[in-house]
Design a protein around this motif. Sequence first.
Motif, PDB file in Angstrom:
ATOM      1  N   ALA A 379      20.700  67.878  94.947  1.00  0.00           N
ATOM      2  CA  ALA A 379      20.430  67.888  93.512  1.00  0.00           C
ATOM      3  C   ALA A 379      20.564  69.289  92.940  1.00  0.00           C
ATOM      4  CB  ALA A 379      19.029  67.343  93.239  1.00  0.00           C
ATOM      5  N   ALA A 380      20.118  70.292  93.695  1.00  0.00           N
ATOM      6  CA  ALA A 380      20.228  71.682  93.233  1.00  0.00           C
ATOM      7  C   ALA A 380      21.692  72.084  93.093  1.00  0.00           C
ATOM      8  CB  ALA A 380      19.508  72.612  94.203  1.00  0.00           C
ATOM      9  N   ALA A 381      22.518  71.669  94.074  1.00  0.00           N
ATOM     10  CA  ALA A 381      23.947  71.986  94.004  1.00  0.00           C
ATOM     11  C   ALA A 381      24.589  71.326  92.786  1.00  0.00           C
ATOM     12  CB  ALA A 381      24.642  71.520  95.286  1.00  0.00           C
ATOM     13  N   GLY A 382      24.224  70.079  92.515  1.00  0.00           N
ATOM     14  CA  GLY A 382      24.755  69.410  91.336  1.00  0.00           C
ATOM     15  C   GLY A 382      24.305  70.074  90.053  1.00  0.00           C
ATOM     16  N   CYS A 383      23.055  70.532  90.029  1.00  0.00           N
ATOM     17  CA  CYS A 383      22.527  71.219  88.849  1.00  0.00           C
ATOM     18  C   CYS A 383      23.308  72.485  88.555  1.00  0.00           C
ATOM     19  CB  CYS A 383      21.046  71.529  89.058  1.00  0.00           C
ATOM     20  SG  CYS A 383      20.308  72.502  87.715  1.00  0.00           S
ATOM     21  N   ILE A 384      23.673  73.226  89.605  1.00  0.00           N
ATOM     22  CA  ILE A 384      24.440  74.459  89.399  1.00  0.00           C
ATOM     23  C   ILE A 384      25.747  74.164  88.666  1.00  0.00           C
ATOM     24  CG2 ILE A 384      25.770  76.232  90.616  1.00  0.00           C
ATOM     25  CD1 ILE A 384      23.541  76.312  92.710  1.00  0.00           C
ATOM     26  N   GLY A 385      26.434  73.099  89.084  1.00  0.00           N
ATOM     27  CA  GLY A 385      27.692  72.752  88.428  1.00  0.00           C
ATOM     28  C   GLY A 385      27.499  72.279  87.003  1.00  0.00           C
ATOM     29  N   ILE A 386      26.495  71.439  86.780  1.00  0.00           N
ATOM     30  CA  ILE A 386      26.249  70.898  85.436  1.00  0.00           C
ATOM     31  C   ILE A 386      25.783  71.998  84.489  1.00  0.00           C
ATOM     32  CG2 ILE A 386      24.781  69.337  84.101  1.00  0.00           C
ATOM     33  CD1 ILE A 386      24.801  67.473  86.567  1.00  0.00           C
ATOM     34  N   ALA A 387      24.837  72.831  84.943  1.00  0.00           N
ATOM     35  CA  ALA A 387      24.325  73.905  84.090  1.00  0.00           C
ATOM     36  C   ALA A 387      25.423  74.909  83.764  1.00  0.00           C
ATOM     37  CB  ALA A 387      23.153  74.606  84.780  1.00  0.00           C
ATOM     38  N   GLY A 388      26.290  75.203  84.742  1.00  0.00           N
ATOM     39  CA  GLY A 388      27.381  76.138  84.483  1.00  0.00           C
ATOM     40  C   GLY A 388      28.325  75.633  83.411  1.00  0.00           C
ATOM     41  N   SER A 389      28.575  74.330  83.410  1.00  0.00           N
ATOM     42  CA  SER A 389      29.461  73.745  82.411  1.00  0.00           C
ATOM     43  C   SER A 389      28.790  73.692  81.037  1.00  0.00           C
ATOM     44  CB  SER A 389      29.871  72.340  82.847  1.00  0.00           C
ATOM     45  OG  SER A 389      30.698  71.731  81.880  1.00  0.00           O
ATOM     46  N   ILE A 390      27.564  73.178  80.989  1.00  0.00           N
ATOM     47  CA  ILE A 390      26.867  73.056  79.706  1.00  0.00           C
ATOM     48  C   ILE A 390      26.575  74.439  79.113  1.00  0.00           C
ATOM     49  CG2 ILE A 390      24.700  72.310  78.633  1.00  0.00           C
ATOM     50  CD1 ILE A 390      24.692  69.935  80.515  1.00  0.00           C
ATOM     51  N   GLY A 391      26.180  75.379  79.961  1.00  0.00           N
ATOM     52  CA  GLY A 391      25.875  76.718  79.465  1.00  0.00           C
ATOM     53  C   GLY A 391      27.059  77.361  78.778  1.00  0.00           C
ATOM     54  N   ALA A 392      28.265  77.102  79.297  1.00  0.00           N
ATOM     55  CA  ALA A 392      29.457  77.718  78.721  1.00  0.00           C
ATOM     56  C   ALA A 392      29.737  77.240  77.301  1.00  0.00           C
ATOM     57  CB  ALA A 392      30.664  77.443  79.614  1.00  0.00           C
ATOM     58  N   PHE A 393      29.188  76.082  76.909  1.00  0.00           N
ATOM     59  CA  PHE A 393      29.392  75.608  75.540  1.00  0.00           C
ATOM     60  C   PHE A 393      28.758  76.549  74.515  1.00  0.00           C
ATOM     61  CE2 PHE A 393      30.291  71.541  77.649  1.00  0.00           C
ATOM     62  CZ  PHE A 393      31.434  71.167  76.957  1.00  0.00           C
ATOM     63  N   GLY A 394      27.798  77.378  74.959  1.00  0.00           N
ATOM     64  CA  GLY A 394      27.249  78.385  74.054  1.00  0.00           C
ATOM     65  C   GLY A 394      28.307  79.357  73.564  1.00  0.00           C
ATOM     66  N   GLY A 395      29.353  79.528  74.384  1.00  0.00           N
ATOM     67  CA  GLY A 395      30.454  80.391  73.966  1.00  0.00           C
ATOM     68  C   GLY A 395      31.217  79.840  72.780  1.00  0.00           C
ATOM     69  N   PHE A 396      31.096  78.545  72.556  1.00  0.00           N
ATOM     70  CA  PHE A 396      31.674  77.916  71.363  1.00  0.00           C
ATOM     71  C   PHE A 396      30.692  77.949  70.201  1.00  0.00           C
ATOM     72  CE2 PHE A 396      31.956  73.984  68.824  1.00  0.00           C
ATOM     73  CZ  PHE A 396      33.225  74.120  68.284  1.00  0.00           C
ATOM     74  N   LEU A 397      29.412  77.710  70.475  1.00  0.00           N
ATOM     75  CA  LEU A 397      28.420  77.562  69.413  1.00  0.00           C
ATOM     76  C   LEU A 397      28.146  78.873  68.689  1.00  0.00           C
ATOM     77  CD1 LEU A 397      25.899  75.232  71.283  1.00  0.00           C
ATOM     78  CD2 LEU A 397      27.556  74.582  69.517  1.00  0.00           C
ATOM     79  N   ILE A 398      28.094  79.977  69.402  1.00  0.00           N
ATOM     80  CA  ILE A 398      27.750  81.250  68.754  1.00  0.00           C
ATOM     81  C   ILE A 398      28.834  81.707  67.773  1.00  0.00           C
ATOM     82  CG2 ILE A 398      27.536  83.731  69.241  1.00  0.00           C
ATOM     83  CD1 ILE A 398      25.528  83.052  71.355  1.00  0.00           C
ATOM     84  N   PRO A 399      30.112  81.738  68.151  1.00  0.00           N
ATOM     85  CA  PRO A 399      31.123  82.099  67.145  1.00  0.00           C
ATOM     86  C   PRO A 399      31.155  81.135  65.957  1.00  0.00           C
ATOM     87  CG  PRO A 399      32.045  82.283  69.341  1.00  0.00           C
ATOM     88  CD  PRO A 399      30.714  81.604  69.489  1.00  0.00           C
ATOM     89  N   ARG A 400      30.935  79.840  66.225  1.00  0.00           N
ATOM     90  CA  ARG A 400      30.922  78.897  65.117  1.00  0.00           C
ATOM     91  C   ARG A 400      29.710  79.143  64.215  1.00  0.00           C
ATOM     92  NH1 ARG A 400      34.768  78.273  63.289  1.00  0.00           N
ATOM     93  NH2 ARG A 400      33.864  76.643  61.984  1.00  0.00           N
ATOM     94  N   GLY A 401      28.603  79.560  64.810  1.00  0.00           N
ATOM     95  CA  GLY A 401      27.432  79.917  64.007  1.00  0.00           C
ATOM     96  C   GLY A 401      27.718  81.093  63.092  1.00  0.00           C
ATOM     97  N   PHE A 402      28.395  82.102  63.622  1.00  0.00           N
ATOM     98  CA  PHE A 402      28.770  83.256  62.802  1.00  0.00           C
ATOM     99  C   PHE A 402      29.741  82.838  61.691  1.00  0.00           C
ATOM    100  CE2 PHE A 402      27.821  86.168  66.579  1.00  0.00           C
ATOM    101  CZ  PHE A 402      26.652  86.640  66.009  1.00  0.00           C
ATOM    102  N   ALA A 403      30.674  81.944  62.007  1.00  0.00           N
ATOM    103  CA  ALA A 403      31.642  81.494  61.007  1.00  0.00           C
ATOM    104  C   ALA A 403      30.953  80.753  59.872  1.00  0.00           C
ATOM    105  CB  ALA A 403      32.685  80.594  61.668  1.00  0.00           C
ATOM    106  N   LEU A 404      30.058  79.825  60.207  1.00  0.00           N
ATOM    107  CA  LEU A 404      29.351  79.052  59.187  1.00  0.00           C
ATOM    108  C   LEU A 404      28.464  79.956  58.340  1.00  0.00           C
ATOM    109  CD1 LEU A 404      28.678  76.273  58.020  1.00  0.00           C
ATOM    110  CD2 LEU A 404      26.866  76.076  59.739  1.00  0.00           C
ATOM    111  N   SER A 405      27.775  80.883  58.989  1.00  0.00           N
ATOM    112  CA  SER A 405      26.900  81.803  58.271  1.00  0.00           C
ATOM    113  C   SER A 405      27.683  82.668  57.287  1.00  0.00           C
ATOM    114  CB  SER A 405      26.163  82.687  59.282  1.00  0.00           C
ATOM    115  OG  SER A 405      25.334  83.621  58.633  1.00  0.00           O
ATOM    116  N   THR A 406      28.826  83.150  57.730  1.00  0.00           N
ATOM    117  CA  THR A 406      29.655  84.001  56.860  1.00  0.00           C
ATOM    118  C   THR A 406      30.231  83.205  55.697  1.00  0.00           C
ATOM    119  OG1 THR A 406      30.242  85.373  58.774  1.00  0.00           O
ATOM    120  CG2 THR A 406      31.623  85.568  56.819  1.00  0.00           C
TER     121      THR A 406
END
Length: 444
Positions: A379-406
């Motif tokens: 389960a821990a090994a699976g979590c590493i893969g899932i968290a790594g994928s989901i965490g990377a979506f923050g790389g999309f959300l932050i620039p989009r947040g700056f775009a919407l704010s601007t």
Amino acid sequence: MSTPTAREAEATQSAGRSAVQRRTGRWIDRWDPEDKTLWEDGGRRTARRNLVLSIFAEFLGFGVWAVWSIVVPQLPAAGFDLTVDQMFWLISVPALVGATLRIPYTFAVPVFGGRNWTIASALLLLLPTGALILTVGDSTTPFPVLLGAAALAGLGGGNFASSMANISFFFPEKEKGAALGWNAAGGNIGTAAVQLAVPLVIVAGAGVALDRAGLIFIPFILLAAFLAWRWMDNLSSAKADPRSFAVAVHHKHTWVISFIYIGTFGSFIGYAGAFPTLLAAQFPEVAIPLAFLGALVGSVARPLGGILADRVGGAIVTVGAFAVMALGAVGAIVALGSGSFPLFFGSFLGLFIATGMGNGSVYRMIPAVFRTSGGTAKAAAGCIGIAGSIGAFGGFLIPRGFALSTTVAGSIVPALWLFIGVYAVMALVCWLVYGRGAMAAARV
């Protein structure tokens, strides 16, 4: 001639079992890094050789993943007429694609072999670099075409997952953490390297030649593929276990940790992508090449976060990282109000350091959390893969947040306040779940 003793015969048989068995195509049919005889008799050397070459290939993957972050601020000087929202789309879409590719890339290693997939994934980087070369040389290129070229850069983001999966098979448990730490840090530094090199390359000579941002990758990509073909290995013992993901999906801590990792790794990728554009927009008189320092200090801080977490506990380090990230965002807001570049730059560097340390501490937390909560190593090994994928979506959300704010408020300040609020929530969740009771006693 004397007859071998039983002990000598057993030792000879053991040595035969421990020998690495190779066949054509650089396949290793017997690999057990926990076997001390195998490990000492060439196994460690084989693992380290594969690690070094994996780091180089992953370094290029991160560089390609991040290349649009440093190309976009240069587009106006090259004659492109883009809105702020369009520019942030070009920055954010590679992160979206890269995050989506991480789980399928993880399964590619057992299917094709680590060496074979390293060759293939390296050569696939020719697609985004070629698309970049073809599109940025003509300022009349339609925005949808630019967006498609930027999306291809997400192929570089998938390389992280396959590289980490491959290296995890090569090392024994006692050395796996250090090996994966070096692999991750080496890849992350690719973001800083491309943000340092590209601005220097594209302005060499007269004018701005943005196509060079893609051209400089070509020889290194071919070199990485050749080195992998010549000196890396496939492990027939490297098997995918989809059940680990199935088990992890049904474990609550997978989703808590994934939520927290959006705040650490997602912030690192998101800020690294947006930072050059933020500097160009907020302080146009300052040289953009300074932007590489953010990704650099964040990458270097990642292993430090893991080391500190080993000493005081991952939850404490992660909560502290969120606190520093919030303070960094507050400092950036104050700097924008006063027009202070040193404060703005220093605040973001502090924020980057905190994201890096948080990345290291969260990854260190995962096996401890599942061990303490009665979960399995699978389960821990699976979590590493899932968290790594989901965490990377923050790389999309932050620039989009700056775009919407601007777009809505004409400033990135509302986005920064929103991020501060999110960090406060994430810190509270981390503390309530992992900073008290049995988790705290286990120094998770």
